[in-house]
Design a protein around this motif. Sequence first.
Motif, PDB file in Angstrom:
ATOM      1  N   VAL A   1       0.881  -1.168   0.000  1.00 48.08           N
ATOM      2  CA  VAL A   1       0.000   0.000   0.000  1.00 48.08           C
ATOM      3  C   VAL A   1       0.916   1.215   0.000  1.00 48.08           C
ATOM      4  CG1 VAL A   1      -1.855   1.226   1.169  1.00 48.08           C
ATOM      5  CG2 VAL A   1      -1.730  -1.273   1.292  1.00 48.08           C
ATOM      6  N   SER A   2       0.835   2.010  -1.063  1.00 50.43           N
ATOM      7  CA  SER A   2       1.815   3.082  -1.192  1.00 50.43           C
ATOM      8  C   SER A   2       1.252   4.279  -1.939  1.00 50.43           C
ATOM      9  CB  SER A   2       3.066   2.531  -1.900  1.00 50.43           C
ATOM     10  OG  SER A   2       4.079   3.495  -1.924  1.00 50.43           O
ATOM     11  N   GLY A   3       2.083   5.273  -2.091  1.00 45.01           N
ATOM     12  CA  GLY A   3       1.681   6.526  -2.715  1.00 45.01           C
ATOM     13  C   GLY A   3       2.196   7.672  -1.859  1.00 45.01           C
ATOM     14  N   ARG A   4       2.422   8.821  -2.491  1.00 45.57           N
ATOM     15  CA  ARG A   4       2.971   9.974  -1.773  1.00 45.57           C
ATOM     16  C   ARG A   4       2.074  10.402  -0.623  1.00 45.57           C
ATOM     17  NH1 ARG A   4       2.588  15.215  -1.548  1.00 45.57           N
ATOM     18  NH2 ARG A   4       0.803  15.228  -2.951  1.00 45.57           N
ATOM     19  N   ILE A   5       0.752  10.233  -0.821  1.00 46.26           N
ATOM     20  CA  ILE A   5      -0.173  10.765   0.176  1.00 46.26           C
ATOM     21  C   ILE A   5      -0.560   9.744   1.242  1.00 46.26           C
ATOM     22  CG2 ILE A   5      -1.154  12.483  -1.384  1.00 46.26           C
ATOM     23  CD1 ILE A   5      -3.555  10.580  -1.752  1.00 46.26           C
ATOM     24  N   VAL A   6      -0.024   8.509   1.144  1.00 50.62           N
ATOM     25  CA  VAL A   6      -0.348   7.514   2.165  1.00 50.62           C
ATOM     26  C   VAL A   6       0.492   7.813   3.409  1.00 50.62           C
ATOM     27  CG1 VAL A   6      -0.299   5.067   2.750  1.00 50.62           C
ATOM     28  CG2 VAL A   6      -0.947   5.774   0.447  1.00 50.62           C
ATOM     29  N   LYS A   7      -0.171   7.887   4.568  1.00 46.95           N
ATOM     30  CA  LYS A   7       0.550   8.292   5.790  1.00 46.95           C
ATOM     31  C   LYS A   7       1.678   7.328   6.120  1.00 46.95           C
ATOM     32  CE  LYS A   7      -2.211  11.321   8.628  1.00 46.95           C
ATOM     33  NZ  LYS A   7      -3.581  11.207   9.154  1.00 46.95           N
ATOM     34  N   ASN A   8       1.363   6.038   6.156  1.00 53.78           N
ATOM     35  CA  ASN A   8       2.389   5.042   6.448  1.00 53.78           C
ATOM     36  C   ASN A   8       2.381   3.949   5.394  1.00 53.78           C
ATOM     37  OD1 ASN A   8       3.595   5.901   8.963  1.00 53.78           O
ATOM     38  ND2 ASN A   8       1.568   5.503   9.864  1.00 53.78           N
ATOM     39  N   PRO A   9       3.077   4.152   4.309  1.00 53.65           N
ATOM     40  CA  PRO A   9       3.102   3.108   3.278  1.00 53.65           C
ATOM     41  C   PRO A   9       3.627   1.800   3.889  1.00 53.65           C
ATOM     42  CG  PRO A   9       4.092   5.130   2.461  1.00 53.65           C
ATOM     43  CD  PRO A   9       3.900   5.317   3.931  1.00 53.65           C
ATOM     44  N   LYS A  10       3.036   0.691   3.491  1.00 48.65           N
ATOM     45  CA  LYS A  10       3.391  -0.582   4.125  1.00 48.65           C
ATOM     46  C   LYS A  10       3.363  -1.728   3.133  1.00 48.65           C
ATOM     47  CE  LYS A  10       1.777   0.345   8.793  1.00 48.65           C
ATOM     48  NZ  LYS A  10       0.744   0.187   9.799  1.00 48.65           N
ATOM     49  N   ASN A  11       4.058  -2.795   3.521  1.00 50.55           N
ATOM     50  CA  ASN A  11       3.881  -4.083   2.862  1.00 50.55           C
ATOM     51  C   ASN A  11       3.098  -4.937   3.833  1.00 50.55           C
ATOM     52  OD1 ASN A  11       5.683  -3.610   0.509  1.00 50.55           O
ATOM     53  ND2 ASN A  11       7.170  -3.321   2.149  1.00 50.55           N
ATOM     54  N   ILE A  12       1.887  -5.286   3.452  1.00 53.11           N
ATOM     55  CA  ILE A  12       0.974  -5.916   4.396  1.00 53.11           C
ATOM     56  C   ILE A  12       0.667  -7.334   3.974  1.00 53.11           C
ATOM     57  CG2 ILE A  12      -1.306  -5.769   5.479  1.00 53.11           C
ATOM     58  CD1 ILE A  12      -1.320  -2.799   4.725  1.00 53.11           C
ATOM     59  N   LYS A  13       0.775  -8.267   4.943  1.00 51.82           N
ATOM     60  CA  LYS A  13       0.261  -9.602   4.682  1.00 51.82           C
ATOM     61  C   LYS A  13      -1.203  -9.585   5.101  1.00 51.82           C
ATOM     62  CE  LYS A  13       1.312 -14.322   4.557  1.00 51.82           C
ATOM     63  NZ  LYS A  13       2.460 -15.207   4.392  1.00 51.82           N
ATOM     64  N   ALA A  14      -2.077  -9.665   4.104  1.00 47.11           N
ATOM     65  CA  ALA A  14      -3.506  -9.500   4.386  1.00 47.11           C
ATOM     66  C   ALA A  14      -4.280 -10.693   3.856  1.00 47.11           C
ATOM     67  CB  ALA A  14      -4.018  -8.215   3.743  1.00 47.11           C
ATOM     68  N   ARG A  15      -5.428 -10.919   4.465  1.00 50.52           N
ATOM     69  CA  ARG A  15      -6.313 -11.997   4.004  1.00 50.52           C
ATOM     70  C   ARG A  15      -6.930 -11.605   2.664  1.00 50.52           C
ATOM     71  NH1 ARG A  15      -7.235 -15.194   8.786  1.00 50.52           N
ATOM     72  NH2 ARG A  15      -5.253 -14.901   9.841  1.00 50.52           N
ATOM     73  N   ILE A  16      -7.032 -12.597   1.768  1.00 49.83           N
ATOM     74  CA  ILE A  16      -7.715 -12.347   0.501  1.00 49.83           C
ATOM     75  C   ILE A  16      -9.146 -11.927   0.818  1.00 49.83           C
ATOM     76  CG2 ILE A  16      -8.474 -13.410  -1.681  1.00 49.83           C
ATOM     77  CD1 ILE A  16      -5.407 -13.337  -1.365  1.00 49.83           C
ATOM     78  N   GLY A  17      -9.643 -10.935   0.133  1.00 49.35           N
ATOM     79  CA  GLY A  17     -11.011 -10.478   0.369  1.00 49.35           C
ATOM     80  C   GLY A  17     -11.073  -9.246   1.266  1.00 49.35           C
ATOM     81  N   THR A  18      -9.922  -8.875   1.860  1.00 46.13           N
ATOM     82  CA  THR A  18      -9.889  -7.658   2.683  1.00 46.13           C
ATOM     83  C   THR A  18     -10.192  -6.452   1.800  1.00 46.13           C
ATOM     84  OG1 THR A  18      -8.172  -8.654   4.058  1.00 46.13           O
ATOM     85  CG2 THR A  18      -8.446  -6.262   4.216  1.00 46.13           C
TER      86      THR A  18
END
Lengths: 439, 357
Positions: free
Chosen positions: A290-307
């Motif tokens: 999850v990234s972009g200049r305007i994202v407060k805390n860009p992250k690499n997230i392990k997330a459940r499919i369907g989130t």
Amino acid sequence: MGFKTFPGGIHPRDYKAFSKDKNIEKMPVPKKIVISLSQHIGAPAKPVVKVGDEVLAGQKIAEAGGFVSIPMHSSISGKVTKLDKFRHPTGTLVQGIEITSDGEDKWIELIDDSNYMELTAKDMKDRIAAAGVCGMGGAGFPTHVKLSPPEGKTIDTIILNGVECEPYLTADYRIMLEQANDILAGLKILMKIVDAKNGVIGIEANKPDAIKFFKNLLKNEKNIKVVSLHLKYPQGAEKQLIYATTKRKVPNKGGLPMDVNVVVQNVGTAIAVYEAVRYKKPLVDRVITVSGRIVKNPKNIKARIGTFYSDLLEYCNGTTEEIGKIISGGPMMGFAIPSLETPMTKGSSGLLLFDKKEAYKEKEDVCLRCGHCVDICPMNLVPSLIAHHVRNDDWDSAEKFGVMDCIKCGSCAYVCPSNIKLIQWIDIGKIKVSENRTK
Amino acid sequence: MNDVYAVSAAPHIKQGTSVSSTMWQVVLALTPALLAGIFFFGIQSLLLTLYAIAAAITTEALIQKFRKVPITVSDGSAVVTGILIAFNINSSSPWWLPVTGAIFAIALGKQIFGGLGFNIFNPALLGRAFMMASWPTLMTAGWKFTAPMNNLFQSSINGLRNLPSNVPDVVTSATPLGVIKALRDTTQISSDMANTVMDNLTNMNTLQDFFWGNIGGVIGEVSAAALLIGAAYLAWKHIIEWRIPVSYIGTVFVLIYMFGGINGMFSASIMLPIFHILAGGLILGAFFMATDMVTSPVTKKGRLIFGMGCGIFTVVIRLIGGYPEGVSYSILLMNITVPLIDRYTIPKPFGQRKTAN
């Protein structure tokens, strides 16, 4: 350093600094998810649950709709609350299953088969198919189908795609650093299934630590090597990657990697394969940037499919400015979607947020015939000419000049000084030409 | 599903170039040559250039207003045409010469085809051809040359006078290439004098003067060095590409070396092709006019063929034809062939199957 590459291509700014040094974070189980029935190329899955059913995490909730299809599993435990059409990361509305969490994250029973390498190729493939694994690089082709070459075709090389040439995205980079052993185990399984002698891991030169890391890991492996690739977009496109690593050219007009004895899998898919074969774990989670200049805390997230994307963004503390555009995937080939109320799928590699300015829409100017698109086309096409024929409804000419060979990497539109929406025109051409073929 | 955001087809990031950024960079790249023109010929060069630019912009705006299409003079393409028109005249020209040239170039070279992107010919070259046909004397006579260059010409011309057949018109159009041409045309028989004149024109000192611009001539062609600075900038910015200039100049070099000598094939010294490259409009033409995007092929192979064609025409005109120059007519002739070249040089897609499928 003798990096390998392909002809053509561009050098976009990579914007990876936002998230490349962020360790993968496991996101808590969301309250609600939606499992789309079309997360892959092929027939949609068919639901085997109804509203009101209780499900466990990892439980099958939809079965494969044919051979070129995959089953779907619930990624959380809870209750099926809706069967309806939901937003899909490609922007369309497709059938999905909504599950509301019971907050307990109860799982089906997984196994730990430490002798998994003793399994037959068929058993391995069955476990992969049962786990609903499909390509996680974006296209989402069912993995078991890729591993079933027709009679007479042999595979001698498995190539793992760790290129991640899309700007912004760093999910594959992080899993290469954090889950290298799983990737390697997955590669060995893939090699065993198709009886391939060689394994190749292709990584772009802008990830020297990942290259070094794998080189160390592979010191004692005779048949597996790391290939450092020139930093250039679209280095991770299948045909370009195969050429760069093996000098083999996949035939155009519908040729497949197996025509040159190669199967390509994304590094993320290799992990899913390993988990499916060893633990019988269905593909219910993945790493997404999850990234972009305007994202407060860009992250690499392990997330459940369907989130939902909205939950992912919330987990990153939202944005600092008003959102102008939401992109599912990378900025070169990803889809702009109209709403954050979109659930991620097995192919979701990134969620990018652009501000109003970055979401600018420029007007199309006339073609200057500058030829930049011709210079950089990795498929050696003349994009401006194809777009011209599509614009004039001349489908035959569009086909003649290779509209179907275009891999839609977007390089031509990226360099065009006249802002001609080449990919949009070419996409229309592709649709029209295939319509005419089936007529 | 409450919020709805902008959607559009991929890609979502762009290199950030535009038609106008491209054109203004060409203007920037032409500036060193303009400064060289002002340095060698005085402020009159700048004034003539401004007249041409003003005429080009006004013509474009008026025609677009008349055609009821958006007025696009701010994209810089008319400015480029104006500058190139002025670059082709000498600094003592009357003000109306570049003005009529620019009006012709924009009206009949560009707007009549539908404007930028649709023209067949390089507008500036069409304008130059128009001026050349209408006022040949103004276009070729009265060139200001530096003192050493004048001495050199004088001695060359005197030398030619001593030759069996006299060439009076050399005096009125004494351009470096004109002298070389007269030399070829007047000496069917070899003589020591002819060889001396040839040596004088093509020795290292003269060529150095040609390179830096210490010679004289039309406003924009005077300094090869200044033009090359601009060309290097355009190449660095990926606005021009090597294929057309290299194949063009390379072809001229080889052909002049083979056929340019006055004592038969391969009689030329290696200095003669260099003289041909530096003396006339070849540098300006090869880097700034033949590379005009709209009027050159889009395919890579096509650009090589285009450049070679320009080179062949240039050499044929210079050695056999009636003009000492030939760059502008060569490019105009090759402009006509562009659709044909493009058509037959479509590249084979990556992974093209050997047999049809």
